[in-house]
Design a protein around this motif. Structure first.
Motif, short mmCIF file in Angstrom:
data_model
loop_
_atom_site.label_atom_id
_atom_site.label_comp_id
_atom_site.label_asym_id
_atom_site.label_seq_id
_atom_site.Cartn_x
_atom_site.Cartn_y
_atom_site.Cartn_z
N PHE A 124 -8.55 3.94 -2.09
CA PHE A 124 -9.52 4.35 -1.08
C PHE A 124 -9.30 5.76 -0.60
O PHE A 124 -8.21 6.29 -0.56
CB PHE A 124 -9.63 3.34 0.06
N GLY B 76 -16.07 -6.50 1.11
CA GLY B 76 -16.53 -5.29 1.78
C GLY B 76 -17.44 -5.69 2.93
O GLY B 76 -17.72 -6.88 3.14
N TRP C 26 -17.48 -0.53 -5.94
CA TRP C 26 -17.17 0.22 -4.72
C TRP C 26 -17.61 -0.52 -3.47
O TRP C 26 -18.60 -1.24 -3.48
CB TRP C 26 -17.94 1.54 -4.74
N VAL D 10 -12.79 -0.54 -6.10
CA VAL D 10 -12.23 -1.89 -6.25
C VAL D 10 -11.92 -2.12 -7.73
O VAL D 10 -12.82 -2.06 -8.57
CB VAL D 10 -13.21 -2.97 -5.74
N ASN E 38 -14.12 3.11 -1.17
CA ASN E 38 -13.11 2.19 -1.68
C ASN E 38 -13.44 1.77 -3.11
O ASN E 38 -14.41 1.04 -3.34
CB ASN E 38 -13.12 0.97 -0.75
N PRO F 7 -9.02 -6.57 5.55
CA PRO F 7 -9.19 -6.54 4.10
C PRO F 7 -8.91 -7.96 3.58
O PRO F 7 -7.93 -8.58 3.97
CB PRO F 7 -8.14 -5.55 3.63
N ALA G 97 -7.10 -1.56 -4.68
CA ALA G 97 -8.15 -0.77 -4.05
C ALA G 97 -7.63 0.65 -3.91
O ALA G 97 -6.55 0.87 -3.37
CB ALA G 97 -8.51 -1.35 -2.70
N HIS H 254 -12.22 2.02 10.84
CA HIS H 254 -12.52 3.23 10.09
C HIS H 254 -13.30 4.19 10.97
O HIS H 254 -14.53 4.14 11.02
CB HIS H 254 -13.35 2.89 8.84
N GLU I 259 -15.03 4.83 5.00
CA GLU I 259 -14.08 4.73 3.89
C GLU I 259 -14.87 4.60 2.59
O GLU I 259 -15.93 3.97 2.56
CB GLU I 259 -13.22 3.48 4.09
N ARG J 38 0.84 -1.20 0.00
CA ARG J 38 0.00 0.00 0.00
C ARG J 38 0.87 1.24 0.00
O ARG J 38 2.07 1.17 0.25
CB ARG J 38 -1.00 0.01 1.15
#
Length: 179
Positions: free
Chosen positions: A164, A133, A142, A122, A120, A153, A162, A114, A118, A70
Motif C-alpha cells: 500500500f 476493502g 486494488w 492486493v 492498496n 483490515p 497488500a 486513513h 490509501e 507489516r
C-alpha cells in the motif's frame, strides 16, 4: 539494483500518474480497470512484493504473530511524490481467525484510519484469498479507501500480501474502533 529498489523504481511512474487523484470508489474502479491483474504494472509489483517477502525485506515485522506482519519499505519523499510504501502480510488460517457473515474463516488486523486515503495493491498468495476493502471483498487487484475512512483490515481464504501507498505516509492507529 536490489529487488527492493526495483519495486520502488517500478512504483514511481505509477505514483506520478496518480499523485493528484483522490482515493475512493471511483479511483478503485479506475485502478482495477487500468492496472488490474492482467496489467504489466500489477504483475511487476506483485512479483516484486512476493520476492520481498521471500527475501525478508517486506512484511517482515510481526504485528500480532507470524500471520499478521507489516513493514514500511519507504518513507514519503519527493521522488515518490510524498507517498510512503508499506507491505502487509495476512493469513486467515491464523488461530485467531473468526467467521465472517458467510461463515468463512477470516483474520482481522488492527483498526486504523486513513487521513488522506490509501492505494492498496492486493496480491493473493492462496488462490481465492481476498482482502476486504471499503467497497467489498477484493481478490487480485486494488482497493482505495477514501480520505478520512477507518476500518479493520480483514482477510479471508488464506494468505494475502497488500502493498500500500499512503499519501504523505499518513495512517492513524489512534482512532477508536466502533464498539
Amino acid at each position: 539494483m536490489s529487488s527492493r529498489d526495483d519495486l520502488i523504481q517500478c512504483s514511481i511512474p505509477f505514483l506520478a500518474e496518480v499523485k493528484d487523484m483522490t482515493p475512493g470508489a471511483e479511483m478503485e474502479r479506475w485502478l482495477n480497470t487500468t492496472y488490474g491483474p492482467e496489467s504489466k504494472l500489477y504483475q511487476d509489483l506483485s512479483r516484486l512484493i512476493k520476492l520481498g517477502v521471500d527475501e525478508g525485506w517486506a512484511a517482515n515485522q510481526e504485528v500480532e504473530g507470524p500471520n499478521y506482519r507489516r513493514s514500511r519499505i519507504l518513507e514519503p519523499r519527493p521522488e515518490t511524490f510524498h507517498f510512503s510504501v508499506t507491505a502487509v502480510y495476512m493469513n486467515s488460517n491464523d488461530p485467531r481467525r473468526f467467521k465472517d457473515e458467510n461463515d468463512i474463516d477470516m483474520l482481522r488486523g488492527q483498526y486504523h484510519g486513513h487521513p488522506y486515503g490509501e492505494l492498496n495493491l492486493v496480491v493473493p498468495l492462496t488462490e481465492g484469498a481476498q482482502l476486504r476493502g471499503l467497497q467489498g471483498w477484493q481478490g487480485a487487484g486494488w482497493t482505495a479507501p477514501d480520505p478520512g475512512s477507518q476500518h479493520y483490515p480483514e482477510v479471508r481464504g488464506g494468505e494475502v500480501i497488500a502493498l500500500f501507498y499512503l499519501p504523505a505516509g499518513r495512517i492513524s492507529y489512534e482512532v477508536k474502533a466502533p464498539s
